[in-house]
Scaffold this motif. Structure first.
Motif, PDB file in Angstrom:
ATOM      1  N   ASP A 179       0.852  -1.185   0.000  1.00  0.00           N
ATOM      2  CA  ASP A 179       0.000   0.000   0.000  1.00  0.00           C
ATOM      3  C   ASP A 179       0.884   1.229   0.000  1.00  0.00           C
ATOM      4  O   ASP A 179       0.995   1.947   0.999  1.00  0.00           O
ATOM      5  CB  ASP A 179      -0.910  -0.029   1.234  1.00  0.00           C
ATOM      6  CG  ASP A 179      -1.929   1.094   1.224  1.00  0.00           C
ATOM      7  OD1 ASP A 179      -2.658   1.235   2.219  1.00  0.00           O
ATOM      8  OD2 ASP A 179      -1.986   1.835   0.223  1.00  0.00           O
ATOM      9  N   ARG A 218      -0.291   2.799 -11.667  1.00  0.00           N
ATOM     10  CA  ARG A 218      -1.547   3.438 -11.203  1.00  0.00           C
ATOM     11  C   ARG A 218      -1.792   4.716 -12.000  1.00  0.00           C
ATOM     12  O   ARG A 218      -2.913   4.979 -12.448  1.00  0.00           O
ATOM     13  CB  ARG A 218      -1.454   3.761  -9.705  1.00  0.00           C
ATOM     14  CG  ARG A 218      -1.295   2.544  -8.787  1.00  0.00           C
ATOM     15  CD  ARG A 218      -1.257   2.959  -7.327  1.00  0.00           C
ATOM     16  NE  ARG A 218      -1.001   1.820  -6.448  1.00  0.00           N
ATOM     17  CZ  ARG A 218       0.139   1.606  -5.796  1.00  0.00           C
ATOM     18  NH1 ARG A 218       1.153   2.454  -5.913  1.00  0.00           N
ATOM     19  NH2 ARG A 218       0.290   0.540  -5.026  1.00  0.00           N
ATOM     20  N   GLU A 221     -10.556   1.799 -14.651  1.00  0.00           N
ATOM     21  CA  GLU A 221     -10.730   1.474 -13.238  1.00  0.00           C
ATOM     22  C   GLU A 221      -9.941   0.224 -12.893  1.00  0.00           C
ATOM     23  O   GLU A 221      -9.861  -0.708 -13.697  1.00  0.00           O
ATOM     24  CB  GLU A 221     -12.216   1.238 -12.942  1.00  0.00           C
ATOM     25  CG  GLU A 221     -13.003   2.540 -12.854  1.00  0.00           C
ATOM     26  CD  GLU A 221     -14.480   2.296 -12.520  1.00  0.00           C
ATOM     27  OE1 GLU A 221     -15.302   3.109 -12.969  1.00  0.00           O
ATOM     28  OE2 GLU A 221     -14.778   1.303 -11.834  1.00  0.00           O
ATOM     29  N   GLU A 229      -8.552  -2.552  -9.482  1.00  0.00           N
ATOM     30  CA  GLU A 229      -8.613  -2.996  -8.082  1.00  0.00           C
ATOM     31  C   GLU A 229      -7.206  -3.199  -7.569  1.00  0.00           C
ATOM     32  O   GLU A 229      -6.266  -3.349  -8.354  1.00  0.00           O
ATOM     33  CB  GLU A 229      -9.373  -4.327  -8.008  1.00  0.00           C
ATOM     34  CG  GLU A 229     -10.843  -4.189  -8.317  1.00  0.00           C
ATOM     35  CD  GLU A 229     -11.552  -5.527  -8.459  1.00  0.00           C
ATOM     36  OE1 GLU A 229     -12.768  -5.486  -8.740  1.00  0.00           O
ATOM     37  OE2 GLU A 229     -10.913  -6.588  -8.314  1.00  0.00           O
ATOM     38  N   GLU A 230      -7.104  -3.228  -6.254  1.00  0.00           N
ATOM     39  CA  GLU A 230      -5.776  -3.422  -5.659  1.00  0.00           C
ATOM     40  C   GLU A 230      -5.835  -4.420  -4.524  1.00  0.00           C
ATOM     41  O   GLU A 230      -6.783  -4.414  -3.734  1.00  0.00           O
ATOM     42  CB  GLU A 230      -5.241  -2.092  -5.115  1.00  0.00           C
ATOM     43  CG  GLU A 230      -5.090  -1.010  -6.153  1.00  0.00           C
ATOM     44  CD  GLU A 230      -4.246   0.151  -5.685  1.00  0.00           C
ATOM     45  OE1 GLU A 230      -3.014   0.000  -5.620  1.00  0.00           O
ATOM     46  OE2 GLU A 230      -4.822   1.208  -5.389  1.00  0.00           O
ATOM     47  N   SER A 285      -8.457   9.445  -4.281  1.00  0.00           N
ATOM     48  CA  SER A 285      -8.136   8.610  -5.445  1.00  0.00           C
ATOM     49  C   SER A 285      -7.184   7.496  -5.015  1.00  0.00           C
ATOM     50  O   SER A 285      -6.768   7.439  -3.859  1.00  0.00           O
ATOM     51  CB  SER A 285      -7.472   9.443  -6.537  1.00  0.00           C
ATOM     52  OG  SER A 285      -6.094   9.604  -6.259  1.00  0.00           O
ATOM     53  N   GLN A 286      -6.832   6.629  -5.981  1.00  0.00           N
ATOM     54  CA  GLN A 286      -5.921   5.535  -5.650  1.00  0.00           C
ATOM     55  C   GLN A 286      -4.445   5.935  -5.709  1.00  0.00           C
ATOM     56  O   GLN A 286      -3.553   5.091  -5.539  1.00  0.00           O
ATOM     57  CB  GLN A 286      -6.187   4.341  -6.577  1.00  0.00           C
ATOM     58  CG  GLN A 286      -7.423   3.570  -6.155  1.00  0.00           C
ATOM     59  CD  GLN A 286      -7.981   2.687  -7.259  1.00  0.00           C
ATOM     60  OE1 GLN A 286      -8.352   3.171  -8.328  1.00  0.00           O
ATOM     61  NE2 GLN A 286      -8.044   1.399  -7.021  1.00  0.00           N
ATOM     62  N   LYS A 332      -1.054   7.111  -4.287  1.00  0.00           N
ATOM     63  CA  LYS A 332      -0.502   6.846  -2.967  1.00  0.00           C
ATOM     64  C   LYS A 332       0.325   8.049  -2.486  1.00  0.00           C
ATOM     65  O   LYS A 332       0.900   8.783  -3.295  1.00  0.00           O
ATOM     66  CB  LYS A 332       0.366   5.581  -2.991  1.00  0.00           C
ATOM     67  CG  LYS A 332      -0.372   4.320  -3.432  1.00  0.00           C
ATOM     68  CD  LYS A 332      -1.482   3.932  -2.460  1.00  0.00           C
ATOM     69  CE  LYS A 332      -2.331   2.789  -2.962  1.00  0.00           C
ATOM     70  NZ  LYS A 332      -3.448   3.198  -3.833  1.00  0.00           N
TER      71      LYS A 332
END
Lengths: 221, 229
Positions: B11, B20, B29, B31-32, B202-203, B205
């Motif tokens: 993560d 990403r 889109e 998934e993680e 958002s995704q 990091k």
């Protein structure tokens, strides 16, 4: 006027060797301009020939290409050594990127200080025989074909052969447990363009000798 | 049945972050699954899911892809972010190679000893301002177009934006000598898919912290300090 590709590097393997292999395998004649001194490198940097001030640089099709991967990708695509579609390309890229990782280890061996050399060699042998070679052995075993991807000669085969030979230079019996890699090596070495490249007098470069390291350090540092 | 791509990584940013970015920029889109424990990693190894025993791994179009560059190239080609022909592709690969090298200096940063961190920070800024940014500034200046290659949005633009923002996190005024890069940054950041990715929630990091470093070390059993460049 398109001439032969022209390679700018020092007179040794380093990051340019994979490019020499691929051009040779594709049957493409090329010229070389060798950097002998720091001034040679500085001159290229000053005349704007090196986008990020680094070599390898290859003059090809009107471009001054830098970045090893970019150059290899262009040559592979141009000479139909990059698979027939996106998925074959993906497989080739996966195989090739791992080979590049292993090559990095092999390439840096000559630069290790004397007290680190033995351990570095052990790392090379460990990664080669436990992480990388088993994968390619399995690929060949699973499909039973002559080439790594799509039953067709590709850059993946060229780059794997190059690495197998370099690994053997580090440890001659490193392929002992990999029968399919051994037969792959024999088979790919027999391809006419590659056979020619493996003969004395070709543009293939010799392994880096310890005595050459100081001269190299002077050019690049 | 084609589902969303699924990303397997820690993560945190690391080598997965460029993937990403590219998926997000392409409006895809995903998934993680985050690796938190050694057991999760060993399970992936046992399943044979990691071709070279490493992450990143991305499940996409029926493949379990590994090797960051391979994954990025596949995504770029699939979503038409890889130029229109061989020569544009060559340019994109060259430019991405440069930003990749630059981001490589930043990627090891969290894993350096405290002493090396300071040296590395100076190195990052020096390389960015004397080697990499001038090259991209010149590209934009010479053709005067909005995008790096072929007057069209490509992977190279996404990668450069990511690199610029990362270096700015180390030195906020690092773009001060680069007017074309400043305009480029503003322009790219307003592209709807990218704008969305830059918003909280958002995704994307955050900057790696001690917890991230701890997790990576624990999962990979990687307890040595990396060496500064």
């Amino acid at each position: 006027m398109p001439g032969k590709p022209k390679l700018h590097y020092f007179n040794g393997r380093g990051r340019m060797e994979s490019i020499r292999w691929l051009l040779a395998a594709a049957g493409v004649e090329f010229e070389e301009s060798f950097l002998e001194t720091k001034d040679d490198l500085t001159k290229l940097q000053k005349d704007g020939s090196l986008m990020f001030q680094q070599v390898p640089m290859v003059e090809i099709d009107g471009m001054k290409m830098v970045q090893t991967r970019a150059i290899l990708g262009y040559i592979a695509a141009k000479y139909n050594l990059y698979g027939k579609d996106l998925k074959e390309r993906a497989l080739i890229d996966m195989y090739v990127e791992a080979i590049i990782d292993l090559n990095e280890l092999l390439m840096t061996h000559a630069f290790q200080p004397a007290d680190k050399k033995e351990q570095h060699l052990a790392t090379i042998v460990d990664k080669a025989t436990n992480r990388y070679f088993p994968v390619y052995e399995k690929v060949l075993k699973d499909h039973g074909q002559d080439f790594l991807v799509g039953n067709r000669f590709s850059r993946a085969d060229v780059q794997l052969l190059e690495t197998l030979l370099m690994a053997e230079e580090c440890k001659p019996d490193i392929l002992a447990k990999f029968p399919l890699l051994q037969s792959f090596k024999a088979r790919i070495s027999n391809i006419p363009t590659i056979k020619k490249f493996l003969q004395p007098g070709s543009q293939r470069k010799a392994p880096l000798q310890e005595k050459d390291v100081p001269k190299l350090m002077k050019i690049f540092h | 049945m084609a589902g969303k791509p699924k990303l397997y990584y820690f993560d945190g940013r690391g080598k997965m972050e460029s993937i990403r970015w590219l998926l997000a920029a392409a409006g895809v889109e995903f998934e993680e699954e985050f690796l938190e424990t050694r057991e999760q990693y060993e399970k992936l190894l046992k399943d044979g899911s990691l071709m070279f025993q490493q992450v990143p791994m991305v499940e996409i179009d029926g493949m379990k892809m590994v090797q960051t560059r391979a994954i990025l190239s596949y995504i770029a080609a699939k979503y038409n972010l890889y130029g229109k022909d061989l020569k544009e592709r060559a340019l994109i690969d060259m430019y991405v190679g440069g930003t990749d090298d630059l981001m490589g200096f930043i990627m090891i940063f969290p894993f350096l000893s405290a002493e090396d961190k300071e040296k590395q920070c100076a190195l990052i800024v020096q390389k960015a301002t004397s080697r990499y940014f001038p090259a991209y500034e010149k590209v934009l200046k010479d053709h005067g177009q909005n995008f790096l290659v072929g007057n069209n949005f490509s992977w190279a633009d996404v990668h450069l934006l990511e690199a610029i923002l990362m270096v700015e996190e180390k030195k906020s005024d690092v773009l001060s000598g680069f007017p074309h890069l400043q305009a480029f940054k503003a322009r790219m950041s307003s592209i709807p898919t990218i704008k969305k990715f830059l918003e909280p929630g958002s995704q994307r990091k955050p900057v790696p912290d001690d917890k991230y470093v701890e997790t990576v070390r624990r999962v990979l059993r990687m307890y040595y300090d990396m060496k500064a460049n």
